[in-house]
Motif scaffolding. Structure first.
Motif, short mmCIF file in Angstrom:
data_model
loop_
_atom_site.label_atom_id
_atom_site.label_comp_id
_atom_site.label_asym_id
_atom_site.label_seq_id
_atom_site.Cartn_x
_atom_site.Cartn_y
_atom_site.Cartn_z
N MET A 151 0.84 -1.19 0.00
CA MET A 151 0.00 0.00 0.00
C MET A 151 0.88 1.24 0.00
O MET A 151 1.93 1.27 0.63
N LEU A 152 0.43 2.27 -0.72
CA LEU A 152 1.13 3.55 -0.78
C LEU A 152 0.09 4.65 -0.58
O LEU A 152 -0.99 4.60 -1.16
N GLU A 153 0.42 5.65 0.24
CA GLU A 153 -0.52 6.73 0.49
C GLU A 153 0.19 8.08 0.52
O GLU A 153 1.19 8.25 1.22
N PHE A 154 -0.32 9.03 -0.26
CA PHE A 154 0.12 10.42 -0.23
C PHE A 154 -0.92 11.22 0.56
O PHE A 154 -2.11 11.15 0.27
N ASP A 155 -0.47 11.99 1.54
CA ASP A 155 -1.37 12.79 2.35
C ASP A 155 -0.91 14.25 2.31
O ASP A 155 0.01 14.65 3.02
N GLY A 156 -1.55 15.05 1.44
CA GLY A 156 -1.25 16.47 1.35
C GLY A 156 0.19 16.76 0.98
O GLY A 156 0.78 17.72 1.49
N VAL A 157 0.76 15.98 0.09
CA VAL A 157 2.19 16.10 -0.22
C VAL A 157 2.46 17.29 -1.14
O VAL A 157 1.76 17.51 -2.14
N GLY A 158 3.47 18.06 -0.80
CA GLY A 158 3.94 19.15 -1.64
C GLY A 158 5.44 19.09 -1.75
O GLY A 158 6.14 18.67 -0.81
N PHE A 159 5.97 19.50 -2.91
CA PHE A 159 7.42 19.49 -3.10
C PHE A 159 7.83 20.69 -3.95
O PHE A 159 7.16 21.03 -4.94
N GLY A 160 8.93 21.30 -3.57
CA GLY A 160 9.52 22.38 -4.34
C GLY A 160 11.01 22.38 -4.12
O GLY A 160 11.48 22.17 -2.99
N TYR A 161 11.78 22.55 -5.18
CA TYR A 161 13.23 22.60 -5.05
C TYR A 161 13.65 23.92 -4.43
O TYR A 161 12.98 24.95 -4.60
N SER A 162 14.74 23.92 -3.70
CA SER A 162 15.21 25.08 -2.95
C SER A 162 15.31 26.32 -3.83
O SER A 162 15.93 26.29 -4.90
N GLY A 163 14.69 27.41 -3.37
CA GLY A 163 14.78 28.67 -4.08
C GLY A 163 13.84 28.79 -5.26
O GLY A 163 13.87 29.79 -5.97
N LYS A 164 13.01 27.78 -5.49
CA LYS A 164 12.10 27.80 -6.62
C LYS A 164 10.66 27.65 -6.12
O LYS A 164 10.41 27.33 -4.96
N SER A 165 9.71 27.89 -7.02
CA SER A 165 8.31 27.75 -6.65
C SER A 165 7.95 26.28 -6.48
O SER A 165 8.72 25.38 -6.82
N TRP A 166 6.76 26.03 -5.97
CA TRP A 166 6.31 24.65 -5.75
C TRP A 166 6.23 23.90 -7.08
O TRP A 166 5.72 24.41 -8.07
N THR A 167 6.73 22.67 -7.08
CA THR A 167 6.54 21.79 -8.23
C THR A 167 5.10 21.27 -8.23
O THR A 167 4.44 21.21 -9.27
N PHE A 168 4.62 20.86 -7.07
CA PHE A 168 3.22 20.49 -6.88
C PHE A 168 2.90 20.59 -5.40
O PHE A 168 3.80 20.57 -4.54
N ARG A 169 1.61 20.72 -5.09
CA ARG A 169 1.16 20.76 -3.70
C ARG A 169 -0.18 20.02 -3.59
O ARG A 169 -0.89 19.85 -4.58
N GLY A 170 -0.48 19.60 -2.38
CA GLY A 170 -1.79 19.02 -2.11
C GLY A 170 -2.05 17.68 -2.76
O GLY A 170 -3.22 17.34 -3.03
N ALA A 171 -1.00 16.90 -3.02
CA ALA A 171 -1.20 15.57 -3.62
C ALA A 171 -1.68 14.60 -2.55
O ALA A 171 -0.95 14.30 -1.59
N SER A 172 -2.90 14.12 -2.70
CA SER A 172 -3.47 13.16 -1.75
C SER A 172 -4.14 12.03 -2.54
O SER A 172 -5.09 12.27 -3.28
N PHE A 173 -3.64 10.84 -2.38
CA PHE A 173 -4.24 9.66 -3.01
C PHE A 173 -3.69 8.41 -2.34
O PHE A 173 -2.68 8.45 -1.64
N ARG A 174 -4.37 7.30 -2.58
CA ARG A 174 -3.98 6.02 -1.99
C ARG A 174 -3.91 4.97 -3.08
O ARG A 174 -4.78 4.90 -3.95
N VAL A 175 -2.85 4.18 -3.06
CA VAL A 175 -2.70 3.07 -4.00
C VAL A 175 -2.83 1.77 -3.21
O VAL A 175 -1.88 1.33 -2.56
#
Length: 247
Positions: free
Chosen positions: A1-25
């Motif tokens: 099982m894999l679960e994303f709960d409100g995941v956000g990622f952005g590289y240092s000094g840059k804008s967000w690559t994505f935010r709010g990723a929530s899903f379950r596999v």
């Protein structure tokens, strides 16, 4: 099982690559991640595999993941068997060499993928499809129940694409949990139970049936897309059709 709960990622000094990723596999299912170049597909699957740490939110998995990167050749001329043995690194103690059990697990993974005959071939001499199968065997050899793949069909001809997709479908039917990124909506339609569309900063998630539609895919890629219904052995199926500008 894999679960994303409100995941956000952005590289240092840059804008967000994505935010709010929530899903379950759920175990024994497949989820496909789709989106244009630069939308964050690879970043998301690396977060899923534990190779990147989210800036916010959490990623939960039942144990470690077997990760399959895009096949890009190798600067070192390892044998195919040695490449697969690298997947046993978690089971091998520091300063120890692979043992009989590790070698058996690697050979079993190669048998399962159908490449046992390549065991003594040097990795750089293999075709793109053969290299991809070696990387999948390496991930299987880890013994992890979760497989995370980054665009597994990239650069493969139709025959090798079919081979990889057929293999993945068999692994899923056998209970493997799969998350993959892909540039091919038709591959997602063939494999996935769920989809993640990398549209803007907030991924859209849902069932493959709901999201892999003409409307959603046209908006995602910015080109006209249709879906075509057809019968395959009595079962109703859908295909993806892209409308090319012939002017």
């Amino acid at each position: 099982m894999l679960e994303f709960d409100g995941v956000g990622f952005g590289y240092s000094g840059k804008s967000w690559t994505f935010r709010g990723a929530s899903f379950r596999v759920p175990a024994g299912t497949a989820t496909a991640v789709l989106g244009p170049n630069g939308s964050g597909k690879t970043t998301l699957v690396r977060c899923a595999a534990g190779l990147l740490e989210p800036v916010e939110g959490s990623v939960n998995r039942d144990g470690a993941a077997g990760y399959v990167p895009q096949a890009r050749g190798s600067a070192f001329a390892y044998r195919a068997l040695d490449m697969v043995l690298m997947g046993r690194a978690r089971q091998i103690r520091v300063f120890r060499s692979p043992g009989q059990a590790d070698r058996a697990a690697a050979l079993e993974a190669m048998e399962r993928v159908g490449i046992a005959g390549l065991r003594d071939r040097l990795f750089p001499t293999l075709s793109g499809g053969e290299q991809q199968l070696v990387l999948i065997a390496r991930a299987i050899a880890t013994g992890c129940p979760l497989l995370v793949l980054d665009e597994p069909a990239t650069g493969l001809d139709l025959k090798n694409q079919v081979g990889v997709l057929t293999l993945l479908r068999g692994l899923i039917a056998g209970g493997m949990t799969v998350l993959l990124s892909t540039h091919h909506p038709d591959h997602a339609l063939y494999l996935a139970d769920q989809a993640v569309l990398m549209c803007g900063s907030a991924p859209k998630t849902g069932s493959a049936e709901e999201l892999l539609t003409a409307r959603e895919l046209s908006a995602l890629y910015g080109v006209p897309v249709s879906t075509l219904a057809y019968a395959d052995g009595g079962d109703r199926q859908r295909a993806i059709v892209v409308h090319y500008d012939r002017r």
